[in-house]
Design a protein around this motif. Structure first.
Motif, PDB file in Angstrom:
ATOM      1  N   THR A  46       0.811  -1.219   0.000  1.00 26.16           N
ATOM      2  CA  THR A  46       0.000   0.000   0.000  1.00 26.16           C
ATOM      3  C   THR A  46       0.844   1.267   0.000  1.00 26.16           C
ATOM      4  OG1 THR A  46      -0.183  -0.038   2.407  1.00 26.16           O
ATOM      5  CG2 THR A  46      -1.943  -1.126   1.166  1.00 26.16           C
ATOM      6  N   MET A  47       2.135   1.155   0.311  1.00 29.61           N
ATOM      7  CA  MET A  47       3.021   2.319   0.315  1.00 29.61           C
ATOM      8  C   MET A  47       3.520   2.676  -1.080  1.00 29.61           C
ATOM      9  SD  MET A  47       5.552   1.402   3.411  1.00 29.61           S
ATOM     10  CE  MET A  47       5.240   1.880   5.083  1.00 29.61           C
ATOM     11  N   LEU A  48       3.390   1.721  -2.013  1.00 31.04           N
ATOM     12  CA  LEU A  48       4.007   1.876  -3.327  1.00 31.04           C
ATOM     13  C   LEU A  48       2.983   1.759  -4.450  1.00 31.04           C
ATOM     14  CD1 LEU A  48       7.049  -0.465  -2.659  1.00 31.04           C
ATOM     15  CD2 LEU A  48       6.918   1.994  -2.272  1.00 31.04           C
ATOM     16  N   LYS A  49       3.328   2.313  -5.596  1.00 30.06           N
ATOM     17  CA  LYS A  49       2.481   2.164  -6.769  1.00 30.06           C
ATOM     18  C   LYS A  49       3.361   2.024  -8.005  1.00 30.06           C
ATOM     19  CE  LYS A  49       1.882   7.137  -7.535  1.00 30.06           C
ATOM     20  NZ  LYS A  49       0.913   8.222  -7.661  1.00 30.06           N
ATOM     21  N   GLN A  50       2.765   1.448  -9.038  1.00 30.42           N
ATOM     22  CA  GLN A  50       3.483   1.262 -10.303  1.00 30.42           C
ATOM     23  C   GLN A  50       3.729   2.621 -10.952  1.00 30.42           C
ATOM     24  OE1 GLN A  50       4.669  -1.352 -11.778  1.00 30.42           O
ATOM     25  NE2 GLN A  50       3.506  -3.136 -11.177  1.00 30.42           N
ATOM     26  N   PRO A  51       4.877   2.811 -11.580  1.00 31.27           N
ATOM     27  CA  PRO A  51       5.100   4.056 -12.319  1.00 31.27           C
ATOM     28  C   PRO A  51       4.331   4.026 -13.643  1.00 31.27           C
ATOM     29  CG  PRO A  51       6.974   2.600 -12.582  1.00 31.27           C
ATOM     30  CD  PRO A  51       6.038   1.929 -11.611  1.00 31.27           C
ATOM     31  N   ARG A  52       3.900   5.188 -14.075  1.00 33.25           N
ATOM     32  CA  ARG A  52       3.250   5.272 -15.384  1.00 33.25           C
ATOM     33  C   ARG A  52       4.310   5.055 -16.454  1.00 33.25           C
ATOM     34  NH1 ARG A  52      -0.060  10.727 -14.943  1.00 33.25           N
ATOM     35  NH2 ARG A  52       0.715  10.706 -12.849  1.00 33.25           N
ATOM     36  N   LEU A  53       4.049   4.112 -17.339  1.00 34.17           N
ATOM     37  CA  LEU A  53       4.984   3.834 -18.430  1.00 34.17           C
ATOM     38  C   LEU A  53       4.564   4.543 -19.700  1.00 34.17           C
ATOM     39  CD1 LEU A  53       5.655   0.016 -17.861  1.00 34.17           C
ATOM     40  CD2 LEU A  53       6.942   1.989 -17.009  1.00 34.17           C
ATOM     41  N   VAL A  54       3.276   4.908 -19.750  1.00 35.76           N
ATOM     42  CA  VAL A  54       2.735   5.597 -20.921  1.00 35.76           C
ATOM     43  C   VAL A  54       1.852   6.731 -20.421  1.00 35.76           C
ATOM     44  CG1 VAL A  54       1.183   5.355 -22.907  1.00 35.76           C
ATOM     45  CG2 VAL A  54       2.801   3.538 -22.376  1.00 35.76           C
ATOM     46  N   ARG A  55       1.978   7.891 -21.055  1.00 33.10           N
ATOM     47  CA  ARG A  55       1.147   9.045 -20.689  1.00 33.10           C
ATOM     48  C   ARG A  55       0.224   9.413 -21.845  1.00 33.10           C
ATOM     49  NH1 ARG A  55       2.521  11.095 -15.951  1.00 33.10           N
ATOM     50  NH2 ARG A  55       4.622  10.818 -15.181  1.00 33.10           N
ATOM     51  N   ARG A  56      -0.942   9.900 -21.495  1.00 30.76           N
ATOM     52  CA  ARG A  56      -1.916  10.338 -22.499  1.00 30.76           C
ATOM     53  C   ARG A  56      -1.250  11.357 -23.432  1.00 30.76           C
ATOM     54  NH1 ARG A  56      -7.175  14.028 -21.549  1.00 30.76           N
ATOM     55  NH2 ARG A  56      -8.038  13.737 -23.628  1.00 30.76           N
ATOM     56  N   GLY A  57      -1.455  11.177 -24.740  1.00 26.54           N
ATOM     57  CA  GLY A  57      -0.877  12.078 -25.736  1.00 26.54           C
ATOM     58  C   GLY A  57       0.511  11.675 -26.194  1.00 26.54           C
ATOM     59  N   GLN A  58       1.120  10.721 -25.535  1.00 24.59           N
ATOM     60  CA  GLN A  58       2.469  10.272 -25.881  1.00 24.59           C
ATOM     61  C   GLN A  58       2.444   9.414 -27.139  1.00 24.59           C
ATOM     62  OE1 GLN A  58       4.263   8.022 -22.690  1.00 24.59           O
ATOM     63  NE2 GLN A  58       5.995   7.352 -23.940  1.00 24.59           N
ATOM     64  N   GLN A  59       3.469   9.552 -27.980  1.00 22.86           N
ATOM     65  CA  GLN A  59       3.646   8.667 -29.118  1.00 22.86           C
ATOM     66  C   GLN A  59       4.175   7.330 -28.593  1.00 22.86           C
ATOM     67  OE1 GLN A  59       2.790   9.304 -32.441  1.00 22.86           O
ATOM     68  NE2 GLN A  59       1.773  10.961 -31.323  1.00 22.86           N
TER      69      GLN A  59
END
Length: 181
Positions: A115-128
């Motif tokens: 619960t202390m950690l979360k996955q990093p975003r690997l893809v962002r909206r608008g990204q190629q």
């Protein structure tokens, strides 16, 4: 009222090996009662107060980590801790923490939990992104635009740059999504 002195318990000799048991509703950690039973010719049972401590290897923070920081191997250590004293399920393998983001600030020496950690975003909206389409004996790459943010294993909407079709694809690594044909 016996104060510090407890009168000795006088039990008949058992004649058989004694059996320890956990009374119903009691747990195998912290303070509890353990039953001891004699199944001999003159059976008896007594209950003994016990403090059970179970130690295991858990992940701890080696240094203070600010909220949003991605953990590295240098941030994570393994220590023996009393598992019964922990309020949440601890992480036990460095691969469960390294590369994850801190949801909140984490102090030095704290036991790490999911619960202390979360996955990093690997893809962002608008990204190629690179779309990898895989089928039996076939692998095709195309470019596209992510229409949503995504972490590893998320299924997100992606617009194929060539066909302009919107598809669902699974995030596999930074800037890459995959579909099965």
């Amino acid at each position: 009222e016996f104060g510090d002195k407890v009168p000795p318990i006088r039990l008949p000799a058992c004649g058989n090996p004694l059996h320890a048991f956990l009374p119903e509703g009691h747990r195998l950690s912290g303070y509890t009662s353990i039953g001891v039973r004699c199944d001999g010719p003159r059976p008896w049972s007594i209950y003994v107060r016990a403090h059970i401590r179970s130690f295991g290897k858990v992940l701890v923070s080696k240094r203070a980590v600010a909220r949003g920081t991605q953990l590295t191997k240098a941030d994570v250590g393994v220590e023996q801790r009393d598992l019964g004293s922990l309020s949440a399920v601890p992480l036990t393998d460095p691969s469960q923490a390294v590369g994850k983001l801190a949801r909140r600030s984490i102090g030095t020496g704290l036991v790490l939990t999911g619960t202390m950690l979360k996955q990093p975003r690997l893809v962002r909206r608008g990204q190629q992104v690179t779309i990898i389409a895989v089928g039996p004996g076939l692998s095709v790459r195309a470019s596209g635009e992510a229409l949503e943010d995504g972490v590893e294993a998320d299924s997100i909407r992606v617009r194929n740059s060539l066909t302009k079709k919107i598809i669902f694809a699974v995030v596999t690594e930074p800037g890459t999504v995959r579909i099965e044909l």
